[in-house]
Motif scaffolding. Sequence first.
Motif, PDB file in Angstrom:
ATOM      1  N   ALA A 217       0.834  -1.205   0.000  1.00 54.06           N
ATOM      2  CA  ALA A 217       0.000   0.000   0.000  1.00 54.06           C
ATOM      3  C   ALA A 217       0.868   1.255   0.000  1.00 54.06           C
ATOM      4  O   ALA A 217       0.571   2.239  -0.686  1.00 54.06           O
ATOM      5  CB  ALA A 217      -0.923  -0.006   1.217  1.00 54.06           C
ATOM      6  N   TYR A 218       1.940   1.230   0.782  1.00 52.99           N
ATOM      7  CA  TYR A 218       2.856   2.367   0.856  1.00 52.99           C
ATOM      8  C   TYR A 218       3.461   2.675  -0.512  1.00 52.99           C
ATOM      9  O   TYR A 218       3.611   3.832  -0.902  1.00 52.99           O
ATOM     10  CB  TYR A 218       3.945   2.064   1.868  1.00 52.99           C
ATOM     11  N   LYS A 219       3.796   1.633  -1.254  1.00 56.98           N
ATOM     12  CA  LYS A 219       4.353   1.843  -2.595  1.00 56.98           C
ATOM     13  C   LYS A 219       3.332   2.503  -3.510  1.00 56.98           C
ATOM     14  O   LYS A 219       3.692   3.287  -4.396  1.00 56.98           O
ATOM     15  CB  LYS A 219       4.832   0.516  -3.170  1.00 56.98           C
ATOM     16  N   GLN A 220       2.039   2.199  -3.298  1.00 58.35           N
ATOM     17  CA  GLN A 220       1.010   2.893  -4.057  1.00 58.35           C
ATOM     18  C   GLN A 220       0.952   4.372  -3.683  1.00 58.35           C
ATOM     19  O   GLN A 220       0.788   5.240  -4.544  1.00 58.35           O
ATOM     20  CB  GLN A 220      -0.357   2.262  -3.808  1.00 58.35           C
ATOM     21  N   VAL A 221       1.064   4.653  -2.395  1.00 57.06           N
ATOM     22  CA  VAL A 221       1.038   6.044  -1.934  1.00 57.06           C
ATOM     23  C   VAL A 221       2.184   6.830  -2.569  1.00 57.06           C
ATOM     24  O   VAL A 221       2.015   7.981  -2.984  1.00 57.06           O
ATOM     25  CB  VAL A 221       1.137   6.101  -0.396  1.00 57.06           C
TER      26      VAL A 221
ATOM     27  N   GLU B  63      -8.602  -3.272 -10.750  1.00 58.59           N
ATOM     28  CA  GLU B  63      -9.568  -4.225 -11.245  1.00 58.59           C
ATOM     29  C   GLU B  63      -9.567  -5.452 -10.358  1.00 58.59           C
ATOM     30  O   GLU B  63      -8.628  -5.731  -9.644  1.00 58.59           O
ATOM     31  CB  GLU B  63      -9.195  -4.631 -12.681  1.00 58.59           C
ATOM     32  N   LYS B  64     -10.616  -6.220 -10.429  1.00 60.89           N
ATOM     33  CA  LYS B  64     -10.688  -7.448  -9.667  1.00 60.89           C
ATOM     34  C   LYS B  64      -9.577  -8.380 -10.120  1.00 60.89           C
ATOM     35  O   LYS B  64      -9.313  -8.536 -11.306  1.00 60.89           O
ATOM     36  CB  LYS B  64     -12.041  -8.141  -9.890  1.00 60.89           C
TER      37      LYS B  64
ATOM     38  N   TYR C 223      -2.389  -2.064  -9.891  1.00 57.12           N
ATOM     39  CA  TYR C 223      -2.713  -0.648 -10.029  1.00 57.12           C
ATOM     40  C   TYR C 223      -1.848  -0.011 -11.115  1.00 57.12           C
ATOM     41  O   TYR C 223      -0.905  -0.627 -11.616  1.00 57.12           O
ATOM     42  CB  TYR C 223      -2.542   0.097  -8.709  1.00 57.12           C
ATOM     43  N   GLY C 224      -2.157   1.220 -11.474  1.00 51.46           N
ATOM     44  CA  GLY C 224      -1.409   1.961 -12.478  1.00 51.46           C
ATOM     45  C   GLY C 224      -2.319   2.829 -13.307  1.00 51.46           C
ATOM     46  O   GLY C 224      -3.549   2.750 -13.224  1.00 51.46           O
TER      47      GLY C 224
ATOM     48  N   LEU D  87       1.709  -5.379 -11.164  1.00 46.57           N
ATOM     49  CA  LEU D  87       1.058  -6.580 -10.664  1.00 46.57           C
ATOM     50  C   LEU D  87       1.946  -7.134  -9.557  1.00 46.57           C
ATOM     51  O   LEU D  87       2.984  -7.739  -9.825  1.00 46.57           O
ATOM     52  CB  LEU D  87       0.891  -7.616 -11.777  1.00 46.57           C
ATOM     53  N   TYR D  88       1.547  -6.896  -8.311  1.00 46.18           N
ATOM     54  CA  TYR D  88       2.321  -7.396  -7.175  1.00 46.18           C
ATOM     55  C   TYR D  88       1.877  -8.816  -6.826  1.00 46.18           C
ATOM     56  O   TYR D  88       0.685  -9.097  -6.733  1.00 46.18           O
ATOM     57  CB  TYR D  88       2.134  -6.504  -5.942  1.00 46.18           C
TER      58      TYR D  88
END
Length: 441
Positions: free
Chosen positions: A239-243, A273-274, A298-299, A412-413
Motif C-alpha cells: 500500500a505504501y508503494k502505491q502512496v 480491477e478485480k 494498479y497503475g 502486478l504485485y
Amino acid sequence: MDKDIAIEVKNVVKTYKLYDHPKDRIKEALGFGRKKKRYKEHDALKGVDMTIYKGETVGIIGTNGSGKSTILKIVTGVLNPTSGDVSVNGRISALLELGAGFNMEYNGIENVYLNGTMMGFSKKEIDAKLPGILEFADIGDYVNQPVKTYSSGMFVRLAFAVAINIDPEILIVDEALSVGDVFFQAKCYHKFEEFKEMGKTIVFVSHDLSSISKYCDRVVLLNQGVKLGEGTPKAMIDAYKQVLVGQYPLPEVKVGFDDDDEDSKASDGENTEKASDSKDKTANGDNSNVLNPDLLEYGTKAAVISEYYLVDEKGIKTSAIIKGSECTMHMIVDILEDIKSPIFAFSIKNIKGVEITGTNTMFEKVFFDSVKKGDKKHISFTQKMDLQGGEYLISLGVTGYENEEFKVYHRLYDVMNITVISDKNSVGYYDMNSKVVVEDA
C-alpha cells in the motif's frame, strides 16, 4: 486500560501554528493585536487511532511529513496532543532523535547517569547496568570525552546502548539506526530479536522496508497525518508503494495479527480491477502457472500487462523450477498510449514480502525506445535459478519517467508463485555456489 495493551492512541490530533515571520510569534505571545490571526494552522495528525499490544513489534511507515515522528513524541510524552487520548502501560525507553536527552557538555558516562536518573533509576542500579551499556556502545576511550566531540555514529551507539540496557518494557525507535555502521546495525537488530523473544514491545519507524517486513508483526501506514490502514507488513508495504506514486485506492486490510492473504486484497476503484479479471485475461486457460487470486494491481493503464508466464529450461510453462537450472519469465504488454522509454520490470519476494532480487530493462540497459499506442511488446527475463529451495512470489511492472516524474503504468504485485526445488540449501536467500576444497595443510 486492558492489561494486554501496551499503547493505546484514541483520536489524536496535533495542530501546529505556522508563522510567516518570527515577529508575529512574539506579537501574539505578548498579546498584541489579539483580533488579528497571525498564523496558519497545520494538522500534523488528524484523528489517529492506534492500539499496540504487549509483545508486539509494530512498524510505522509513511512518506516524509506523514506524522510518524510526531505520534512517537506524543506517545513518549515529548509532545502533548492538541486533542485525543494516549495511554501507556509499561516503562518506555525511546530513541527519537540523535543525542536527545544528552547534555552536550557532559562526557559519555555522565550522560549515561543523567539518562538513567531521568528514567527513575538509582545510582546503584545504573552502576550495575554501566558495564553492559559501555560494552554495547563500544566507543572506547571516547566515553570519557564530552559528547559534543562525538561523531554521529558514536552518538547513536551510546544512545541506543542506554535505551536498550535500562530494561524497558516498551522500546521506541525512530530511524536512529540508519546512522550506525553496518556492524552496529546488525547488533541492534539482533537485540530486537532478543527483545521479541523476551516479550518486549517494540515500536519501530523506518524507511527501510526490508527491516519493517522482517521484524514487525504489524504495520501502521500514515499519510499526511491520516492513518490509511494497518495490517501485515506485506500488505502495508504494498500500500505504501502505491502512496509513493499517487495510485489509489489503497488495499482494504483487516486489523489483525496473522499473515492471511486476505490482507493484500485490493479494493474496487477506478484504477484497480478485480484480481479474478486479471487471472482470466492473463492465464490463457493454462493451469501450469499458479496465479494469485488476490494480487495487488494498479497503475494509470497507459500500458497493460496482458499475459505472463514462467517457463523452465525446456520451455515448458511451470511454477516449479529446479535450483541451479535456467528459467525465463515472460510478459506481454499492450501499449494503450504513446510512452517515452517505458521500463519493464520483474522481481521476486519471499512469502513475508521481502524483495529478494529483481531487475528491469533500464538496469540491464537493453531497451530505451519509445512506444506507440497499439504496439505490443514481449519481454523475457532469463536467469539461472540460484535461490534457496522454497516458495516465492513474482511481481511485474511497467513504469517510466515523464518530465522527470516517475510514473507507474501497470503493476502486478505477487501475481504468481514460484516453487524452487532443491536438494541442497545453504545459508541465506541464495546459493553462492562455492567450490569447497579440504586438503591437508
